[in-house]
Write a protein that holds these residues in place. Structure first.
Motif, PDB file in Angstrom:
ATOM      1  N   ARG A 166    -106.350   4.890 -99.934  1.00 22.82           N
ATOM      2  CA  ARG A 166    -106.461   6.160 -99.183  1.00 22.82           C
ATOM      3  C   ARG A 166    -105.715   6.067 -97.849  1.00 22.82           C
ATOM      4  O   ARG A 166    -105.010   6.990 -97.459  1.00 22.82           O
ATOM      5  CB  ARG A 166    -107.932   6.497 -98.920  1.00 22.82           C
ATOM      6  CG  ARG A 166    -108.586   7.328-100.028  1.00 22.82           C
ATOM      7  CD  ARG A 166    -109.939   7.885 -99.570  1.00 22.82           C
ATOM      8  NE  ARG A 166    -110.877   6.831 -99.183  1.00 22.82           N
ATOM      9  CZ  ARG A 166    -111.641   6.145-100.049  1.00 22.82           C
ATOM     10  NH1 ARG A 166    -111.575   6.418-101.342  1.00 22.82           N
ATOM     11  NH2 ARG A 166    -112.448   5.197 -99.643  1.00 22.82           N
ATOM     12  N   ALA A 167    -105.869   4.923 -97.167  1.00 22.01           N
ATOM     13  CA  ALA A 167    -105.202   4.754 -95.870  1.00 22.01           C
ATOM     14  C   ALA A 167    -103.679   4.776 -96.028  1.00 22.01           C
ATOM     15  O   ALA A 167    -102.967   5.198 -95.126  1.00 22.01           O
ATOM     16  CB  ALA A 167    -105.662   3.446 -95.224  1.00 22.01           C
ATOM     17  N   TRP A 168    -103.192   4.311 -97.170  1.00 23.08           N
ATOM     18  CA  TRP A 168    -101.742   4.352 -97.413  1.00 23.08           C
ATOM     19  C   TRP A 168    -101.265   5.773 -97.716  1.00 23.08           C
ATOM     20  O   TRP A 168    -100.070   6.027 -97.824  1.00 23.08           O
ATOM     21  CB  TRP A 168    -101.377   3.462 -98.615  1.00 23.08           C
ATOM     22  CG  TRP A 168    -101.617   1.991 -98.398  1.00 23.08           C
ATOM     23  CD1 TRP A 168    -101.603   1.319 -97.220  1.00 23.08           C
ATOM     24  CD2 TRP A 168    -101.915   1.011 -99.410  1.00 23.08           C
ATOM     25  NE1 TRP A 168    -101.860  -0.020 -97.423  1.00 23.08           N
ATOM     26  CE2 TRP A 168    -102.058  -0.235 -98.765  1.00 23.08           C
ATOM     27  CE3 TRP A 168    -102.065   1.050-100.803  1.00 23.08           C
ATOM     28  CZ2 TRP A 168    -102.342  -1.424 -99.446  1.00 23.08           C
ATOM     29  CZ3 TRP A 168    -102.346  -0.120-101.494  1.00 23.08           C
ATOM     30  CH2 TRP A 168    -102.494  -1.347-100.813  1.00 23.08           C
ATOM     31  N   GLY A 169    -102.200   6.666 -97.963  1.00 20.79           N
ATOM     32  CA  GLY A 169    -101.816   8.022 -98.353  1.00 20.79           C
ATOM     33  C   GLY A 169    -101.404   8.098 -99.820  1.00 20.79           C
ATOM     34  O   GLY A 169    -100.718   9.039-100.224  1.00 20.79           O
ATOM     35  N   LEU A 170    -101.809   7.125-100.606  1.00 14.11           N
ATOM     36  CA  LEU A 170    -101.465   7.136-102.035  1.00 14.11           C
ATOM     37  C   LEU A 170    -102.685   7.550-102.868  1.00 14.11           C
ATOM     38  O   LEU A 170    -103.803   7.622-102.349  1.00 14.11           O
ATOM     39  CB  LEU A 170    -100.967   5.745-102.468  1.00 14.11           C
ATOM     40  CG  LEU A 170     -99.681   5.271-101.776  1.00 14.11           C
ATOM     41  CD1 LEU A 170     -99.312   3.865-102.246  1.00 14.11           C
ATOM     42  CD2 LEU A 170     -98.519   6.230-102.045  1.00 14.11           C
ATOM     43  N   GLU A 171    -102.435   7.798-104.146  1.00 17.10           N
ATOM     44  CA  GLU A 171    -103.532   8.226-105.007  1.00 17.10           C
ATOM     45  C   GLU A 171    -103.685   7.335-106.217  1.00 17.10           C
ATOM     46  O   GLU A 171    -102.725   6.729-106.692  1.00 17.10           O
ATOM     47  CB  GLU A 171    -103.280   9.667-105.462  1.00 17.10           C
ATOM     48  CG  GLU A 171    -103.658  10.604-104.350  1.00 17.10           C
ATOM     49  CD  GLU A 171    -103.529  12.062-104.713  1.00 17.10           C
ATOM     50  OE1 GLU A 171    -103.241  12.371-105.892  1.00 17.10           O
ATOM     51  OE2 GLU A 171    -103.719  12.870-103.794  1.00 17.10           O
TER      52      GLU A 171
ATOM     53  N   THR B  68     -97.298   5.865-107.173  1.00 15.41           N
ATOM     54  CA  THR B  68     -96.341   5.809-106.069  1.00 15.41           C
ATOM     55  C   THR B  68     -95.641   7.167-105.991  1.00 15.41           C
ATOM     56  O   THR B  68     -95.707   7.946-106.947  1.00 15.41           O
ATOM     57  CB  THR B  68     -95.327   4.670-106.290  1.00 15.41           C
ATOM     58  OG1 THR B  68     -94.788   4.789-107.603  1.00 15.41           O
ATOM     59  CG2 THR B  68     -95.989   3.311-106.127  1.00 15.41           C
ATOM     60  N   PRO B  69     -94.981   7.470-104.858  1.00 10.83           N
ATOM     61  CA  PRO B  69     -94.363   8.790-104.708  1.00 10.83           C
ATOM     62  C   PRO B  69     -93.324   9.075-105.806  1.00 10.83           C
ATOM     63  O   PRO B  69     -92.681   8.151-106.322  1.00 10.83           O
ATOM     64  CB  PRO B  69     -93.679   8.694-103.335  1.00 10.83           C
ATOM     65  CG  PRO B  69     -94.420   7.627-102.597  1.00 10.83           C
ATOM     66  CD  PRO B  69     -94.867   6.646-103.643  1.00 10.83           C
TER      67      PRO B  69
ATOM     68  N   GLU C  80     -98.952  -4.232 -98.934  1.00  9.96           N
ATOM     69  CA  GLU C  80     -98.390  -3.515 -97.778  1.00  9.96           C
ATOM     70  C   GLU C  80     -97.016  -4.039 -97.396  1.00  9.96           C
ATOM     71  O   GLU C  80     -96.074  -3.281 -97.167  1.00  9.96           O
ATOM     72  CB  GLU C  80     -99.319  -3.678 -96.562  1.00  9.96           C
ATOM     73  CG  GLU C  80    -100.414  -2.669 -96.558  1.00  9.96           C
ATOM     74  CD  GLU C  80    -101.390  -2.855 -95.403  1.00  9.96           C
ATOM     75  OE1 GLU C  80    -101.188  -3.765 -94.553  1.00  9.96           O
ATOM     76  OE2 GLU C  80    -102.351  -2.094 -95.362  1.00  9.96           O
TER      77      GLU C  80
ATOM     78  N   ASN D 228     -93.228   4.838 -96.898  1.00  6.53           N
ATOM     79  CA  ASN D 228     -93.710   5.229 -95.582  1.00  6.53           C
ATOM     80  C   ASN D 228     -95.163   4.774 -95.383  1.00  6.53           C
ATOM     81  O   ASN D 228     -96.094   5.556 -95.462  1.00  6.53           O
ATOM     82  CB  ASN D 228     -93.586   6.750 -95.438  1.00  6.53           C
ATOM     83  CG  ASN D 228     -94.017   7.219 -94.064  1.00  6.53           C
ATOM     84  OD1 ASN D 228     -94.026   6.434 -93.112  1.00  6.53           O
ATOM     85  ND2 ASN D 228     -94.396   8.474 -93.965  1.00  6.53           N
ATOM     86  N   ILE D 229     -95.303   3.468 -95.147  1.00  5.34           N
ATOM     87  CA  ILE D 229     -96.641   2.884 -94.997  1.00  5.34           C
ATOM     88  C   ILE D 229     -96.641   1.994 -93.766  1.00  5.34           C
ATOM     89  O   ILE D 229     -95.643   1.301 -93.493  1.00  5.34           O
ATOM     90  CB  ILE D 229     -96.999   2.098 -96.286  1.00  5.34           C
ATOM     91  CG1 ILE D 229     -97.510   3.105 -97.324  1.00  5.34           C
ATOM     92  CG2 ILE D 229     -98.020   1.005 -96.033  1.00  5.34           C
ATOM     93  CD1 ILE D 229     -97.511   2.608 -98.705  1.00  5.34           C
TER      94      ILE D 229
ATOM     95  N   SER E  51    -102.458  -0.868 -92.156  1.00  3.09           N
ATOM     96  CA  SER E  51    -103.301   0.330 -92.308  1.00  3.09           C
ATOM     97  C   SER E  51    -104.335   0.146 -93.430  1.00  3.09           C
ATOM     98  O   SER E  51    -105.530   0.406 -93.230  1.00  3.09           O
ATOM     99  CB  SER E  51    -102.423   1.560 -92.574  1.00  3.09           C
ATOM    100  OG  SER E  51    -101.615   1.353 -93.724  1.00  3.09           O
TER     101      SER E  51
END
Ligand SMILES: *Cc1c(COP(=O)(O)O)cnc(C)c1O
Length: 396
Positions: free
Chosen positions: A284-289, A307-308, A361, A370-371, A375
């Motif tokens: 979650r902190a990485w903004g990933l799902e 990943t994006p 990380e 973008n990590i 984080s």
């Protein structure tokens, strides 16, 4: 190699030194009474881990895949119908095996990232008024997507449809790490292997048959020899095998069940849940799902991380291995290149998990995602500290 990082693949898992030593034995005559002193407690220990009193355990020199074959060839006949849902690579492989054995598989296509759809099972079983479907197959923990399915719900679906089909559960990446209640859920055959929750080298297929599954063995006509549980049962009666047993691995299995039961099964499951929750906090902190679509589906043994778009997730695994000597899992099948997996089952601690998060990380930053370094580690540290700090306060 005398220095090694932990692995973060969902099997084979990290092995505690004490289990490696237990599996590394001098040659022992498997026809001597000594063998029974290994076999008996190993079988009894597996029953406890499965939370069953009613079932009979059979352990073959093989892997989880051989456990699948043991389940179907001992209970089914050519042309029999079986019902299975496909929602990842492992559910797919069991379906493929059934088809190659000449079984007719009614396949429920489900989303990769979703779980076993109990309502669809019920609908199809209710429609099968002639009771042609002989077995229902479910993958408890789909290792390809990091999704845990609700086995109790599938049992309720079978019962609601008043259908006599047997319930077969692949618990290869759940058993001994996540709660598994063979008797309570009326599971007819449970399948696992030695190299995941049991923290041993690969080499054992571990199966358990309910009395109802044992009754089906008498009329089943699929060819079987090596995996015939009747030969195994006859030999077990004399503390023996129909062929040469993997004595060292069985000795490891005996000790593995002792370790798990000494830690306490509920503590083992809570440890897996805590470690997994820390990893999910990092994601979650990485903004990933996660690939798993909702919280109730989250696996406590493996996380598949999306990943994006346009980024090749497999490059994370390759870079981690090459640059940092750390193993993560690649995406398989439909999600190949779209997810990478962190395996977090077996012999693992919070501290080991933090090292895996830190490595992931570094890799993602190296590859231009973008990590921010630290984080995910910080999010997991917060999670792990919370549990510990409250314990310390309670003790003070
Ligand atoms: C690992 C795994 C298997 C295959 O087991 P092998 O021991 O590699 O044959 C089957 N099902 C699931 C869910 C798994 O995770």
């Amino acid at each position: 190699m005398y220095m090694q990082n932990p692995v973060f693949i969902p099997g084979p898992t990290n092995m505690p030194e004490i289990l490696r030593k237990a599996a590394d034995m001098p040659t022992l005559d498997h026809r001597s009474p000594l063998f029974g002193e290994i076999l008996r407690p190993a079988l009894a220990g597996v029953k406890k881990v499965l939370k069953t009193e009613a079932a009979s355990v059979y352990v073959f020199p093989s892997t989880g895949t051989g456990g699948w074959e043991t389940a179907i060839t001992n209970t089914l006949s050519p042309g029999d119908r079986v019902l299975a849902a496909r929602y990842g690579m492992f559910s797919q492989r069991w379906i493929d095996m059934c088809q190659r054995h000449g079984l007719k598989v009614d396949i429920i296509e489900a989303a990769w990232g979703g779980g076993a759809p109990a309502d669809r099972y019920e609908e199809i079983l209710a429609g099968d008024t002639a009771h042609e479907i002989k077995a229902v197959l479910v993958t408890h923990n789909e290792t390809a997507t990091g999704v845990k399915s609700d086995i109790a719900a599938v049992r309720r679906a079978i019962d609601a449809a008043r259908h006599p089909a047997l319930l077969f559960v692949d618990g290869v990446s759940s058993i001994a790490s996540m709660d598994f209640r063979m008797d309570e859920w009326s599971v007819d055959i449970a399948v696992t292997g030695s190299q995941k929750g049991f923290m041993l080298p690969a080499g054992l297929a571990i199966t358990a048959f309910s009395p109802k599954a044992l009754a089906a063995v008498e009329t089943a006509r699929l060819p079987r020899t090596f995996f015939d549980i009747r030969d195994m049962a006859r030999s077990y009666a004399n503390n023996a095998y129909p062929y040469t047993p993997a004595v060292g691995l069985l000795n490891g299995l005996k000790l593995s069940t002792e370790l798990l039961l000494a830690e306490g099964l509920e503590n083992v499951f809570a440890r897996h849940r805590r470690i997994a929750s820390g990893i999910r906090a990092a994601v979650r902190a990485w903004g990933l799902e996660l690939c798993a679509r909702s919280e109730d589906l989250y696996s406590d043994t493996v996380s598949a991380i999306r990943t994006p778009d346009g980024f090749d997730a497999t490059s994370i695994v390759a870079h981690a291995a090459k640059t940092y000597d750390v193993a993560f899992g690649v995406g398989l099948g439909e999600v190949a290149g779209k997810v990478f997996r962190i395996g977090h089952l077996g012999s693992l601690t919070d501290v080991m998990a933090l090292s895996g998060i830190a490595t992931a990380e570094m890799v993602m930053v190296d590859l231009g995602l973008n990590i921010r370094l630290g984080s995910g580690v910080a999010a997991a540290q917060d999670y792990y500290r919370d549990g510990r700090a409250s314990k310390i306060q309670a003790a003070a």
